[in-house]
Design a protein around this motif. Structure first.
Motif, PDB file in Angstrom:
ATOM      1  N   VAL B  99       0.924  -1.353   0.055  1.00 33.46           N
ATOM      2  CA  VAL B  99       0.021  -0.116   0.037  1.00 33.46           C
ATOM      3  C   VAL B  99       0.653   1.317  -0.074  1.00 33.46           C
ATOM      4  CG1 VAL B  99      -1.707   1.329   1.445  1.00 33.46           C
ATOM      5  CG2 VAL B  99      -1.824  -1.063   1.106  1.00 33.46           C
ATOM      6  N   ASP B 100       1.933   1.285   0.746  1.00 32.01           N
ATOM      7  CA  ASP B 100       2.825   2.348   0.544  1.00 32.01           C
ATOM      8  C   ASP B 100       3.275   2.844  -0.653  1.00 32.01           C
ATOM      9  OD1 ASP B 100       4.543   0.469   0.775  1.00 32.01           O
ATOM     10  OD2 ASP B 100       5.599   1.330   2.509  1.00 32.01           O
ATOM     11  N   PHE B 101       3.426   2.081  -1.326  1.00 32.60           N
ATOM     12  CA  PHE B 101       4.077   2.271  -2.784  1.00 32.60           C
ATOM     13  C   PHE B 101       3.112   2.741  -3.559  1.00 32.60           C
ATOM     14  CE2 PHE B 101       4.827   0.976  -7.252  1.00 32.60           C
ATOM     15  CZ  PHE B 101       6.437   1.161  -7.201  1.00 32.60           C
ATOM     16  N   MET B 102       1.659   2.322  -3.525  1.00 27.21           N
ATOM     17  CA  MET B 102       0.645   2.992  -4.300  1.00 27.21           C
ATOM     18  C   MET B 102       0.342   4.477  -3.655  1.00 27.21           C
ATOM     19  SD  MET B 102      -2.202  -0.120  -4.662  1.00 27.21           S
ATOM     20  CE  MET B 102      -1.801  -1.300  -3.329  1.00 27.21           C
ATOM     21  N   GLU B 103       0.592   4.526  -2.143  1.00 28.32           N
ATOM     22  CA  GLU B 103       0.582   5.970  -1.651  1.00 28.32           C
ATOM     23  C   GLU B 103       1.302   6.899  -2.211  1.00 28.32           C
ATOM     24  OE1 GLU B 103      -1.359   4.796   2.551  1.00 28.32           O
ATOM     25  OE2 GLU B 103       0.748   5.055   2.597  1.00 28.32           O
ATOM     26  N   SER B 104       2.694   6.271  -2.574  1.00 26.88           N
ATOM     27  CA  SER B 104       3.699   7.134  -3.179  1.00 26.88           C
ATOM     28  C   SER B 104       3.263   7.729  -4.606  1.00 26.88           C
ATOM     29  CB  SER B 104       5.097   6.518  -3.123  1.00 26.88           C
ATOM     30  OG  SER B 104       5.548   6.373  -1.826  1.00 26.88           O
ATOM     31  N   ILE B 105       2.697   6.807  -5.433  1.00 24.88           N
ATOM     32  CA  ILE B 105       2.374   7.272  -6.681  1.00 24.88           C
ATOM     33  C   ILE B 105       1.352   8.020  -6.380  1.00 24.88           C
ATOM     34  CG2 ILE B 105       0.918   6.217  -8.555  1.00 24.88           C
ATOM     35  CD1 ILE B 105       2.471   3.446  -8.171  1.00 24.88           C
ATOM     36  N   TYR B 106       0.368   7.980  -5.667  1.00 26.13           N
ATOM     37  CA  TYR B 106      -0.762   9.019  -5.437  1.00 26.13           C
ATOM     38  C   TYR B 106      -0.183  10.340  -4.797  1.00 26.13           C
ATOM     39  CZ  TYR B 106      -5.144   6.966  -7.050  1.00 26.13           C
ATOM     40  OH  TYR B 106      -6.307   6.559  -7.773  1.00 26.13           O
ATOM     41  N   ASP B 107       0.958  10.332  -4.238  1.00 24.48           N
ATOM     42  CA  ASP B 107       1.477  11.402  -3.791  1.00 24.48           C
ATOM     43  C   ASP B 107       2.165  12.228  -4.931  1.00 24.48           C
ATOM     44  OD1 ASP B 107       0.635  11.221  -0.956  1.00 24.48           O
ATOM     45  OD2 ASP B 107       2.852  10.299  -0.526  1.00 24.48           O
ATOM     46  N   GLY B 108       2.897  11.651  -5.903  1.00 27.38           N
ATOM     47  CA  GLY B 108       3.297  12.313  -7.101  1.00 27.38           C
ATOM     48  C   GLY B 108       2.027  12.726  -7.824  1.00 27.38           C
ATOM     49  N   VAL B 109       0.758  11.968  -7.941  1.00 23.14           N
ATOM     50  CA  VAL B 109      -0.228  12.358  -8.749  1.00 23.14           C
ATOM     51  C   VAL B 109      -0.740  13.960  -7.968  1.00 23.14           C
ATOM     52  CG1 VAL B 109      -2.613  12.112  -9.198  1.00 23.14           C
ATOM     53  CG2 VAL B 109      -0.769  10.248  -9.470  1.00 23.14           C
ATOM     54  N   GLY B 110      -0.655  13.810  -6.519  1.00 26.89           N
ATOM     55  CA  GLY B 110      -1.249  14.925  -5.983  1.00 26.89           C
ATOM     56  C   GLY B 110      -0.383  16.199  -6.168  1.00 26.89           C
ATOM     57  N   GLN B 111       0.998  15.896  -6.000  1.00 22.33           N
ATOM     58  CA  GLN B 111       1.811  16.947  -6.329  1.00 22.33           C
ATOM     59  C   GLN B 111       1.692  17.732  -7.583  1.00 22.33           C
ATOM     60  OE1 GLN B 111       4.276  18.167  -4.289  1.00 22.33           O
ATOM     61  NE2 GLN B 111       4.892  19.622  -5.560  1.00 22.33           N
ATOM     62  N   ILE B 112       1.577  17.024  -8.749  1.00 22.67           N
ATOM     63  CA  ILE B 112       1.402  17.778 -10.058  1.00 22.67           C
ATOM     64  C   ILE B 112      -0.072  18.251  -9.962  1.00 22.67           C
ATOM     65  CG2 ILE B 112       0.970  15.672 -11.228  1.00 22.67           C
ATOM     66  CD1 ILE B 112       2.541  17.092 -13.480  1.00 22.67           C
ATOM     67  N   CYS B 113      -0.895  17.656  -9.626  1.00 20.07           N
ATOM     68  CA  CYS B 113      -2.173  18.069  -9.753  1.00 20.07           C
ATOM     69  C   CYS B 113      -2.224  19.596  -8.809  1.00 20.07           C
ATOM     70  CB  CYS B 113      -3.216  17.208  -9.121  1.00 20.07           C
ATOM     71  SG  CYS B 113      -3.759  16.030  -9.974  1.00 20.07           S
ATOM     72  N   ARG B 114      -1.577  19.457  -7.827  1.00 16.17           N
ATOM     73  CA  ARG B 114      -1.544  20.779  -7.031  1.00 16.17           C
ATOM     74  C   ARG B 114      -0.795  21.916  -7.794  1.00 16.17           C
ATOM     75  NH1 ARG B 114      -2.378  17.680  -2.253  1.00 16.17           N
ATOM     76  NH2 ARG B 114      -0.228  16.735  -2.684  1.00 16.17           N
TER      77      ARG B 114
END
Lengths: 329, 329
Positions: B99-114
């Protein structure tokens, strides 16, 4: 036949409808350009099917894979009461797969797009060392307030379109050698391979003020629980009212299984389940039946929580959301 | 940590922006509901990245995978002159991934979205027996005529934003043990892992009447050929004008490779290449430079076809579209 990526996309795109209403610029440039009408809101949904967890070559021909992948996303638009319009497809292709296989997938995509007046406005084809996957994004529109899961109120009726459990029974027919009458097998396998999203029903639900709606992709039990949770109500379902096709009943008898297991936990029927006041429901029923869409009341909304099944003998049982769940272990 | 599908999607969704302008209903229901403004058209694009052909764990951390996948699709919206707004993500996850790997992917998604004021309005997470894949759909909007590949006219100038070849050079740095100065390595790997789509530049191109535009995802050679083909013109490029960062020149010197190979065939820079009349170009240049976006004229559009490079010694060479092509064998 070897094709480069652009040639391949051209070959595939030629098999699907790419022009139509609301398309200013279709596939081929960096992004599609779509018309949004005044007063409309855009609906967007995305689904992914992977060979292995979601389908197997033994049960789904490539044509079916394309058809069903798009059906799943169109069904999400239907569940919001919207009109599906535009489709973007991404295919992940193992190197063992030939161009004619991809063409068949696109033929399935083209078929359902033509049936539902949708256009394919974008696509991406990539290589993968793993199993085939297909991602579909469908864009739709509605000028009415969208149907949500969260509006069910005590006193509302609960209803479903069509039959439930047929797709799961169809998968059993495809996977096993159960003795099934030919016409039963044809009905059930079609339900599994070529589901028909209930777009017209969703629009009627929305027009006539249904208070909640969901499509039955993960099984009736799961979707009823979602509406109950989102709406903070209890759904009380009378099991004998659930519309189960004779072919499913016949199969369950032959296999010695419980018909209700197909209905509650089967999934992938892409029918709609909704709630509405009795008065609204009467109008929904009349409108749907007048255009040949079957709608069946299966229960009531009460104060409380969860989903309770009421059996013909008066017994009650809590129905948990144990529909198909990719990550349950 | 075991999560069911709904729990997992909730956990991931919590890491990305889900509310913002133009979002009537975000993720969690069957489909997102988005506002379309009067006079606007909707832009839609979809991209897929698969571990193996598109990235490797050695060169891309999970955060980068999420960031870059969304960047690729935002860049397509930028190339149309639009404003990116909404993102739908589909992740295909091998069972070995935590799960923490998927969370990191989503953190990257969140970063560029912001960074680009985008909201994530839908998502799907599925299991696969094969390599990780991520599909991104980005929806955008524009009230201006969208930039296409097909409008370049003889007499127009050809220009690019930023630097080209940096992402490919970054990949070389990540894959090899070439001696690279620390600051060079940092610049180049960032160009590969966290590309910055040129949204503001695309909007200026569109506002000031650029005649064509494309984003440089498959290499400058490939994109120039696409514009030339779509517009039925020839692109004549003066190689010494192509903006190549010193870090790329340094790396090419160390490795004994040709700087122009990075520039023409590298890809994944997500800069924009466009054409405009000299008068339009002057306005584009002024507007871009006034907000810190570098734009460089690299050539001219002529009658004819294909792409011709003009070298400092006067030599001419045809530049074919041999940028990165997933299906070339």
């Amino acid at each position: 036949m070897k094709l480069d990526e652009f040639g391949l996309i051209r070959t595939l795109t030629a098999r699907v409808p790419v022009t139509g209403p609301h398309v200013v610029l279709g596939p081929g440039d960096d992004a599609a350009v779509l018309e949004a009408l005044p007063d409309e809101r855009v609906l967007a949904t995305s689904d992914t099917m992977v060979q292995g967890p979601h389908f197997l070559p033994e049960t789904m021909a490539p044509f079916d894979v394309g058809y069903k992948a798009v059906a799943a996303s169109i069904s999400d638009i239907a569940a919001m009461g919207g009109e599906p319009r535009h489709v973007l497809i991404a295919l992940g292709i193992p190197s063992s797969i030939e161009v004619d296989f991809m063409e068949s997938i696109y033929d399935g995509v083209g078929q359902i797009c033509r049936e539902y007046q949708c256009t394919v406005v974008g696509g991406d084809v990539v290589r993968t060392d793993g199993p085939l996957f297909i991602n579909t994004t469908v864009l739709g529109a509605t000028s009415r307030p969208p149907l949500k899961r969260s509006g069910a109120q005590p006193g509302n009726l609960v209803f479903v379109t069509g039959y439930v459990g047929s797709a799961a029974a169809g998968l059993d027919v495809l996977r096993s050698s159960s003795i099934t009458a030919k016409e039963d097998a044809a009905f059930l396998t079609a339900a599994h391979q070529r589901p028909k999203p209930q777009v017209a029903a969703g629009q009627i639900f929305s027009l006539e003020g249904a208070t909640s709606c969901d499509d039955i992709s993960d099984g009736l039990a799961s979707e009823l629980n979602e509406i109950a949770n989102a709406s903070n109500v209890r759904m009380r379902i009378q099991t004998q009212r659930i519309p189960i096709h004779t072919a499913v009943r016949n199969l369950a008898r032959v296999r010695g299984t419980d018909t209700l297991d197909y209905a509650f936990y089967g999934g992938e029927d892409y029918q709609l389940v909704g709630t509405a006041s009795p008065f609204q429901f009467a109008r929904i029923l009349a409108r749907c039946e007048s255009i040949g869409i079957s709608v069946q009341q299966i229960g009531r909304v009460e104060a409380g929580d969860g989903v309770v099944a009421e059996f013909p003998d008066g017994r009650l049982d809590v129905i948990s959301a144990k529909g198909y769940n990719h990550f349950a272990e």
